[in-house]
Design an enzyme around this catalytic site. Structure first.
Site: not given
Length: 267
Positions: A121, A141
């Site tokens: 990210e 995730e």
């Protein structure tokens, strides 16, 4: 340097600011000292005109393994002494991770080893990306029942083809450096252990260019990304024309004619 903490080191390489995630025993998993150091490093780069570029890398053969899951489970996060910074600015962690802050100087990522979850990210907030051959990427995730809230559901489909973005987001599988290059997540793959050197070489090339021009080009690319072509071209002219009237632009032409390296003064 101003942004250094126990988990983030800051040093200068000429006109390049090098930020190193420095928690190798945890594969540079995010911590409060790391986030605070990162944010202070971005601010230092923005404020200091002698800094022309930034390189982001990780210590100990890893880039970043993402959030400290032990902390997320309620077992505490290293660096509680920095909690007051987070309290004073609840958005600090998003700025540190380049979700809510875009440095005006070019940011080059030098990736070795794991660059996963929050690491991938943060990577999406950088401008140019170099990876060692054994680097790994991925957004894990969903495998933990979590959401990649660092910006990936918005940014990733804008940076790589949607089918690849959705596969990465929905499967949570790891990607090799070669795969990451093929889908466009990174620009270049180099032999292991040389990503930082390659990133610094790229930074030196940027540093040799006119800083006002470099910053205007970066700003134009991002601000026009979601515009129509007509809107984007108008915005480009607004950004670009003033550069031609600068002393740096005149110096660039003069240096070319005189067959010498230009000396830019941000004027």
């Amino acid at each position: 340097m101003g942004g250094s903490t126990e988990h983030l080191t800051v040093r200068r390489e000429g006109a390049t600011l090098v930020l190193t995630l420095n928690r190798p025993e945890a594969r540079n998993a995010l911590s409060l000292p790391m986030l605070v150091g990162l944010y202070d490093g971005w601010l230092e780069a923005d404020a200091d005109d002698t800094i022309r570029s930034v390189v982001l890398t990780g210590a100990g053969g890893s880039f970043c393994a993402g959030m400290d899951l032990k902390a997320l489970a309620g077992k505490g996060m290293a660096g509680e002494a920095y909690r007051d910074r987070m309290t004073a600015d609840p958005d600090l962690h998003w700025k540190a991770m380049l979700r809510h802050h875009r440095p005006r100087k070019p940011v080059i990522a030098a990736v070795e080893g794991p660059c996963v979850a929050g690491g991938t990210e943060i990577l999406q907030g950088t401008d140019i990306r170099v990876a060692g051959a054994s680097a790994t990427f991925g957004l894990f995730e969903v495998r933990r029942g979590l959401f990649p809230i660092g910006g990936s559901t918005v940014r990733l489909p804008r940076q790589i083809p949607r089918t690849h973005a959705l596969e990465m987001l929905l499967t949570g599988r790891p990607y090799t450096a070669d795969e990451a290059q093929r889908i466009g997540l990174v620009g270049r793959v180099v032999p292991d252990g040389t990503a930082l050197d390659a990133a610094l070489e790229t930074a030196e090339r940027i540093n040799a260019c006119g800083p006002l021009a470099v910053e205007a080009v970066k700003a134009s690319v991002y601000e026009t990304a979601e515009m129509t072509e007509e809107e984007g071209l108008a915005a480009e002219l607004k950004r670009g024309w003033p550069i031609f009237a600068t002393a740096d632009a005149k110096e660039g032409a003069k240096a070319f004619a005189e067959k010498r390296a230009p000396v830019y003064r941000r004027e």
